[in-house]
Design a protein around this motif. Sequence first.
Motif, short mmCIF file in Angstrom:
data_model
loop_
_atom_site.label_atom_id
_atom_site.label_comp_id
_atom_site.label_asym_id
_atom_site.label_seq_id
_atom_site.Cartn_x
_atom_site.Cartn_y
_atom_site.Cartn_z
N GLU A 647 0.83 -1.20 0.00
CA GLU A 647 0.00 0.00 0.00
C GLU A 647 0.87 1.26 0.00
O GLU A 647 1.96 1.27 0.57
N HIS A 648 0.32 2.32 -0.63
CA HIS A 648 1.05 3.57 -0.75
C HIS A 648 0.65 4.48 0.41
O HIS A 648 -0.52 4.85 0.57
N VAL A 649 1.65 4.88 1.25
CA VAL A 649 1.41 5.69 2.44
C VAL A 649 2.05 7.05 2.24
O VAL A 649 3.23 7.14 1.83
N LEU A 650 1.29 8.12 2.52
CA LEU A 650 1.83 9.49 2.54
C LEU A 650 2.13 9.83 3.99
O LEU A 650 1.24 9.92 4.82
N LEU A 651 3.42 10.00 4.34
CA LEU A 651 3.89 10.24 5.71
C LEU A 651 4.31 11.71 5.82
O LEU A 651 5.13 12.19 5.04
N VAL A 652 3.74 12.43 6.83
CA VAL A 652 3.98 13.86 6.98
C VAL A 652 4.48 14.13 8.40
O VAL A 652 3.81 13.75 9.37
N ASP A 653 5.65 14.77 8.54
CA ASP A 653 6.18 15.15 9.86
C ASP A 653 7.21 16.24 9.65
O ASP A 653 8.03 16.16 8.71
N ASP A 654 7.22 17.25 10.50
CA ASP A 654 8.18 18.35 10.34
C ASP A 654 9.52 18.05 11.01
O ASP A 654 10.45 18.85 10.92
N ASP A 694 -3.13 5.18 -0.42
CA ASP A 694 -4.02 4.27 0.33
C ASP A 694 -4.15 4.68 1.79
O ASP A 694 -5.10 4.26 2.46
N LEU A 695 -3.22 5.49 2.30
CA LEU A 695 -3.24 5.89 3.72
C LEU A 695 -2.42 7.16 3.88
O LEU A 695 -1.40 7.33 3.20
N VAL A 696 -2.90 8.06 4.79
CA VAL A 696 -2.15 9.26 5.15
C VAL A 696 -1.86 9.18 6.64
O VAL A 696 -2.76 8.96 7.45
N ILE A 697 -0.57 9.36 7.01
CA ILE A 697 -0.17 9.45 8.42
C ILE A 697 0.45 10.82 8.61
O ILE A 697 1.49 11.12 7.98
N THR A 698 -0.15 11.66 9.46
CA THR A 698 0.34 13.03 9.62
C THR A 698 0.56 13.35 11.09
O THR A 698 -0.24 12.96 11.96
N ASP A 699 1.65 14.07 11.34
CA ASP A 699 1.90 14.58 12.69
C ASP A 699 0.89 15.70 12.96
O ASP A 699 0.48 16.43 12.05
N GLU A 700 0.48 15.84 14.22
CA GLU A 700 -0.48 16.90 14.57
C GLU A 700 0.22 18.23 14.78
O GLU A 700 -0.21 19.26 14.25
N LEU A 721 -10.56 8.07 2.05
CA LEU A 721 -9.16 7.83 2.31
C LEU A 721 -8.89 7.76 3.82
O LEU A 721 -9.16 8.73 4.55
N PRO A 722 -8.31 6.67 4.36
CA PRO A 722 -8.00 6.59 5.78
C PRO A 722 -6.90 7.58 6.15
O PRO A 722 -5.90 7.71 5.43
N VAL A 723 -7.09 8.28 7.29
CA VAL A 723 -6.11 9.25 7.78
C VAL A 723 -5.82 8.91 9.24
O VAL A 723 -6.74 8.67 10.02
N MET A 724 -4.52 8.89 9.60
CA MET A 724 -4.10 8.69 10.99
C MET A 724 -3.39 9.94 11.49
O MET A 724 -2.64 10.59 10.75
N LEU A 725 -3.66 10.28 12.76
CA LEU A 725 -2.98 11.41 13.41
C LEU A 725 -1.94 10.88 14.38
O LEU A 725 -2.21 9.92 15.13
N CYS A 726 -0.77 11.52 14.40
CA CYS A 726 0.27 11.22 15.38
C CYS A 726 0.34 12.38 16.36
O CYS A 726 0.46 13.55 15.94
N THR A 727 0.30 12.10 17.64
CA THR A 727 0.40 13.16 18.64
C THR A 727 1.21 12.66 19.80
O THR A 727 1.17 11.47 20.14
N GLY A 728 1.96 13.58 20.43
CA GLY A 728 2.82 13.17 21.53
C GLY A 728 2.50 13.88 22.82
O GLY A 728 3.15 13.64 23.84
N TYR A 729 1.46 14.77 22.80
CA TYR A 729 1.22 15.54 24.02
C TYR A 729 -0.23 15.51 24.46
O TYR A 729 -0.62 16.16 25.44
N GLY A 730 -1.07 14.74 23.76
CA GLY A 730 -2.45 14.58 24.21
C GLY A 730 -3.31 15.78 23.98
O GLY A 730 -4.33 15.94 24.62
N GLY A 731 -2.92 16.68 23.04
CA GLY A 731 -3.74 17.85 22.77
C GLY A 731 -4.90 17.47 21.88
O GLY A 731 -5.89 16.93 22.30
N PHE A 732 -4.75 17.71 20.55
CA PHE A 732 -5.77 17.22 19.61
C PHE A 732 -5.46 15.76 19.33
O PHE A 732 -4.31 15.36 19.24
N GLY A 733 -6.49 15.01 19.12
CA GLY A 733 -6.28 13.61 18.81
C GLY A 733 -6.88 12.69 19.84
O GLY A 733 -6.57 11.51 19.85
#
Length: 784
Positions: A647-654, A694-700, A721-733
């Motif tokens: 599957e083709h994944v679009l990965l987004v993180d700064d 097929d999937l988007v994984i993005t940092d919040e 399109l399925p989208v996943m959020l990555c979060t490390g501080y419990g804010g949004f998400g």
Amino acid sequence: MSGHHRAGDPALRDLLESTENAVFAVDAGGIVLAANAPARLSGYAPEEAYGRPLSEVFLVTPPVVLPPPLFRFPFPARLVTREGKTLDIEYMVVPLGATDTRHAVVFRATPPPSFPAGSGELADILQGIPDIIYRLDADANITFISDAVQRYGYSPNALIGKSLFTLIHPDDREAVKYKVNERRTGDRRTTNVPFRLLVRQAGPGAEKAIARCRGQYPVMLLEAQGIYRGEAPAQERFCGTQGVARDVSEKVWAEQALRESEQRYRALVENTDVGIALVDAGHTVLMANSALAAIYGLEPGEIVGSRCHEVFDGRKTPCEECPGAWAMETGLSRAVERKTKRRDGAAIVTRQKAFCVCSGGGPTGYTKFVEDVTGKAKAEEEKAKLQQELQQAQKMQAIGTLAGGIAHDFNNILGVIMSYAELSRLSARDPVKTAHNISQILNASLRAKELVQQILTFGRQKEADRRPLDIGHIVHEATRLIRATLPPSIELETRTGTDQSVVMADPIQVHQVLMNLCSNAEHAMEECGGKLTIAVERISLGPFDPLLPGDFPPGDYVHLYVRDTGRGMRQEVRARLFEPYFTTKQIGKGTGLGLAVVHGIVEAHGGAIWVESEPRKGAVFHILFPAVEAVCQQDEMDASLPQGRGEHVLLVDDEEMLLDANREMLQSLGYRVSVAASGEAALEQFHAAPESFDLVITDEAMPKMPGHVFARAVMAVRPDLPVMLCTGYGGFGTEEEAKALGVRGCIYKPYRLEDLASRVRQVLDGKDGHGGSGCGRPEERPGD
């Protein structure tokens, strides 16, 4: 005289033969049943009268009335005989027996001026009549009065010649006198004139009558009829009055008592702030007080006759959980709170309760009580808000207190990571040592992750999340932070036992309780040091156990206690210990909120807290929580990592280092990966070929375009399109926010390869918030 009447009734025969007056026995329809010899006065023989209407054989004017409204004696009348002669007569009608089916009609041609007392059939009949029968002369003096007057303390003979008005209450005399004197004008009859009778000295039966009066005057109802004499109607003159006085006291007093009761009821209903309504079984309002109308901004006239649910709630059908319907169905009452609107549109909260009304063995409706609790509800909301803010502020204070311990613990973790990283570089040619070093680095990283998550969840402002929780596990977690904050002079001991100490609780709030109690114990031992003990045990308490609070039922409880060997407390300090803002600490060293918050949390969990302490003997804080059964959970972890299928994944993180590391992990799992270092760059890639992913994984947490903003833009083009959020501080998400946004899952930083592989596969396979496991967490964290 057996030929004059049917001889089957001896009592009737004796009556007819014992008097010289003309006597007819008639049935309810006026048909002659029997007659005596003097009945020939009319010109008819008794045998001719039998079976014929009395009005044919004894023609009198005015006609005889059967039965009369009241017993009247005597009635003046004029007889026209069979031969056409006219005679002035008087007659009396007397019931025969207990029913009104037969009467005796007694006629006489020459009436005396009064009815003398003595023996005889007529005297016997009058003696049995409970009403007072009287005759007056033209000046309203008594010429005859029956024995019934004895019940009111009078002698009939002593009253002859006296004015009738001397027996009447002074306040009623003029009204009665006016009515009686109307007889002089030719108006021959007056009915239903009420007056109060004066009660005199005791006589036969008077004690009972006087006692019945209960301090009130007997009320009589007077009927009077004028007596006139003359050879012809034009020559008649007024000779006096005759009639009956009937005792109607019981009826009058009952009506008066009913009116007074209704007045008291009305005063009670109208002078209350609680709305009251009487409602029938069809929910139609039969009665409503002013308070009820005021609550809804209506007029009482608008409520009565309307359906309850229509006039109060604007509904066409009865309300759900209607307390009135419940009361009629079960016979019980229950209170409900309902939000609605007044006529002016203002929102109100009412508390309603209903009680069933029964008649004839079944429910006929209900009484409804309505209280406006809008202000109370707002006050409760404000109180809850203030309590939440108080707890949050106190949590921040506790975190500040623990900051040194957190920094100490975190520095140790970083030291472990750095040390094993250096060792890995030195042992690069030794695969076994390198693998061991990397494993230790991962373990230290997981410990750092748990520490960060504890801090975040403890500081997060959120509603209580109660679930089955082992208090012993919370004690172990909390003491890791508490131990580092204690000075060397204080020894820490924990006792958690081997039994599971499971309660329904919020882990964050239990953390807060422990930290507050331990901080309080540290303050008590700061001068001389000592020992701090935290213990947990599951106990079973009987009804007379000294540990069981008075209002708690016997059963299984989890007993948590915190003991210190500090300076202890005086009794007056213990009495105020849980009051807000009460503190024994110096200014700047305490707010007085900690123990108040602890008390509120324990009570909110259905528990109890108390303290045992004496000066210089330390203190023990006891807490009881109701115990629950442990919930068995099984880890279902696959031995192998879930793999991708190209599957083709679009990965987004700064963060470039994370972006590179996550790309390699996804590629190692069998996914094709495209990366972008910002939301803007990712959106540009997506728009170039939206159907290729097929999937988007993005940092919040990204600058300019946060992850949830980027996710909305993507789903606006590709809702499927399925989208996943990555979060490390419990804010949004959070799970609720993710579902509202429409994303398929969340994953929390930092995460392991196993976590990433499992979560991505779940989302792609549909085991997400849109039909699967929801906003998943790779591992359970306190507060999540």
